[in-house]
Design a protein around this motif. Structure first.
Motif, PDB file in Angstrom:
ATOM      1  N   GLU A  80      20.249  27.646  22.001  1.00 16.68           N
ATOM      2  CA  GLU A  80      19.474  28.909  22.073  1.00 16.68           C
ATOM      3  C   GLU A  80      20.222  29.767  22.802  1.00 16.68           C
ATOM      4  O   GLU A  80      20.224  31.054  22.896  1.00 16.68           O
ATOM      5  CB  GLU A  80      17.915  28.715  22.692  1.00 16.68           C
ATOM      6  CG  GLU A  80      17.829  27.984  24.135  1.00 16.68           C
ATOM      7  CD  GLU A  80      17.529  26.382  24.041  1.00 16.68           C
ATOM      8  OE1 GLU A  80      17.258  25.897  24.930  1.00 16.68           O
ATOM      9  OE2 GLU A  80      18.092  26.171  22.876  1.00 16.68           O
TER      10      GLU A  80
ATOM     11  N   ASN B  84      10.370  30.948  24.376  1.00  9.28           N
ATOM     12  CA  ASN B  84      11.376  31.362  24.004  1.00  9.28           C
ATOM     13  C   ASN B  84      11.752  32.718  23.563  1.00  9.28           C
ATOM     14  O   ASN B  84      12.530  33.366  23.707  1.00  9.28           O
ATOM     15  CB  ASN B  84      12.288  30.358  23.015  1.00  9.28           C
ATOM     16  CG  ASN B  84      12.677  29.226  23.820  1.00  9.28           C
ATOM     17  OD1 ASN B  84      12.484  28.952  24.988  1.00  9.28           O
ATOM     18  ND2 ASN B  84      13.207  28.179  23.130  1.00  9.28           N
ATOM     19  N   ASN B  85      10.436  33.418  22.793  1.00 11.66           N
ATOM     20  CA  ASN B  85      10.489  34.720  21.989  1.00 11.66           C
ATOM     21  C   ASN B  85      10.269  35.740  23.158  1.00 11.66           C
ATOM     22  O   ASN B  85      11.228  36.565  23.169  1.00 11.66           O
ATOM     23  CB  ASN B  85       9.329  34.604  21.013  1.00 11.66           C
ATOM     24  CG  ASN B  85       9.459  33.968  19.847  1.00 11.66           C
ATOM     25  OD1 ASN B  85      10.605  33.524  19.395  1.00 11.66           O
ATOM     26  ND2 ASN B  85       8.312  33.559  19.223  1.00 11.66           N
TER      27      ASN B  85
ATOM     28  N   ARG C   6      13.789  35.730  24.946  1.00 15.12           N
ATOM     29  CA  ARG C   6      14.688  36.178  24.058  1.00 15.12           C
ATOM     30  C   ARG C   6      14.727  37.960  24.244  1.00 15.12           C
ATOM     31  O   ARG C   6      15.905  38.603  24.333  1.00 15.12           O
ATOM     32  CB  ARG C   6      14.875  35.794  22.652  1.00 15.12           C
ATOM     33  CG  ARG C   6      15.630  34.629  22.528  1.00 15.12           C
ATOM     34  CD  ARG C   6      15.910  34.054  21.155  1.00 15.12           C
ATOM     35  NE  ARG C   6      14.511  34.001  20.314  1.00 15.12           N
ATOM     36  CZ  ARG C   6      14.102  32.481  20.398  1.00 15.12           C
ATOM     37  NH1 ARG C   6      14.691  31.776  20.821  1.00 15.12           N
ATOM     38  NH2 ARG C   6      13.161  32.424  19.663  1.00 15.12           N
ATOM     39  N   GLN C   7      13.487  38.321  23.896  1.00 18.18           N
ATOM     40  CA  GLN C   7      13.237  39.771  23.878  1.00 18.18           C
ATOM     41  C   GLN C   7      13.679  40.302  25.328  1.00 18.18           C
ATOM     42  O   GLN C   7      14.024  41.389  25.396  1.00 18.18           O
ATOM     43  CB  GLN C   7      11.668  39.983  23.835  1.00 18.18           C
ATOM     44  CG  GLN C   7      11.299  39.862  22.187  1.00 18.18           C
ATOM     45  CD  GLN C   7       9.655  39.807  22.146  1.00 18.18           C
ATOM     46  OE1 GLN C   7       9.074  39.765  23.345  1.00 18.18           O
ATOM     47  NE2 GLN C   7       9.255  39.886  20.977  1.00 18.18           N
TER      48      GLN C   7
END
Length: 310
Positions: free
Chosen positions: A30, A3-4, A7-8
């Motif tokens: 999310e 997920n990181n 997101r980026q």
């Protein structure tokens, strides 16, 4: 993909492509966290109209992306999952609706915004659950009305406006899934709680509600009412944003008749969108919502009439 990273990448692609992300209240947490705007369907399409973005990513369901395209013809509209449909919109087939209309020749057609572009194009006026009473009230009392596609909302409007509406038999599976017995059981354990329900719910649920209104209406009611505990009869996704706005209040999702994992009512279509699908649709600029200009213009007319009235 974790997920990181997603997101980026979404943040990077958004800047690179001058994109805006709209997320409906019923989306996963999310997705709500990364969205530029969170709201209900019409509110979001109007937000999109006011941005200078070139690309709109609509994390919602098919008809919502369609409405965004109707209102924003010069922007590229993407949706994370093309198959994210809606039981209510899908239950109103344009071919059958055309035949239904023919049976009531002197009737004005008012449709709830949760329908396809083809159905909007056959309508005189469109409404949302927030402005439906106002829209019905704007029509002369002598004028006969067809209301589609939500029968529960139609029955609620008949009661509220004292008008005799001809109703199309359609419903939303999420709002029909609430169990009255389980709801009363929870209420008995929390007798000071207030029940807030969406008008798409069945009449037996509306009868016990302290407040009936649209998603945004329910949110405003909970924010401003002094009660400390609320039982919420709409899709459980709205609790995410709401709990941040009212951290001191207890929010209980109204129970579903199904013994599902969350014991609340969730829209499976809304939850088809994921962070990964959102990233891929932004990266590949696909699936893209396209509508013929002829259909777009016809579907826009009843929406514009509604916006003028509301």
């Amino acid at each position: 993909m974790d997920n990181n990273f997603l997101r980026q990448e979404i943040t990077r692609l958004k800047a690179e492509k001058n994109a805006v992300i709209l997320a409906h209240y019923y989306q996963n947490e999310e997705i709500q966290e990364i969205a530029d705007f969170i709201g209900d369907s019409l509110e979001l399409s109007k937000k999109a109209q006011n941005t200078n973005a070139d690309v709109i990513v609509f994390a919602g369901v098919h008809f919502m992306a369609e409405t965004a395209k109707i209102l924003n013809p010069n922007k590229k509209v993407l949706l994370p999952d093309w198959d994210a449909g809606c039981s209510l919109a899908d239950g109103c087939d344009p071919k059958y609706f055309k035949l239904f209309k023919k049976q009531y020749p002197n009737h004005i057609v008012v449709t709830y915004i949760n329908c396809s572009a083809e159905i909007k194009a056959m309508s005189d006026l469109v409404c949302t659950s927030a402005n439906a009473k106002k829209i019905i009230g704007s029509i002369p009392e002598t004028q006969k009305i067809i209301f589609a596609p939500d029968e529960n909302l139609g029955n609620y409007l008949k009661k509220e406006t004292k008008r005799d509406l001809v109703l199309w038999k359609g419903s939303c599976v999420v709002h029909e899934a609430f169990s009255l017995d389980k709801l009363i059981e929870i209420y008995n354990k929390n007798p000071k709680a207030k029940i807030a329900a969406h008008p798409e719910s069945e009449s037996h649920i509306l009868k016990v509600a302290h407040y009936i209104g649209s998603t945004s209406g329910i949110i405003n009611f909970i924010k401003t009412d002094p009660a400390a505990v609320f039982i919420v009869a709409t899709e459980a996704g709205i609790l995410h944003e709401l709990s941040k706005a009212v951290p001191d209040k207890t929010l209980i999702p109204a129970p579903s008749t199904e013994d599902n994992s969350c014991a609340c009512s969730e829209c499976a279509f809304m939850k088809m969108n994921t962070l990964e699908k959102l990233y891929l649709c932004l990266k590949n600029e696909s699936p893209e919502m396209k509508i013929s200009e002829e259909l777009r213009i016809e579907a826009l007319k009843p929406i514009e009439r509604m916006l003028e009235l509301s």
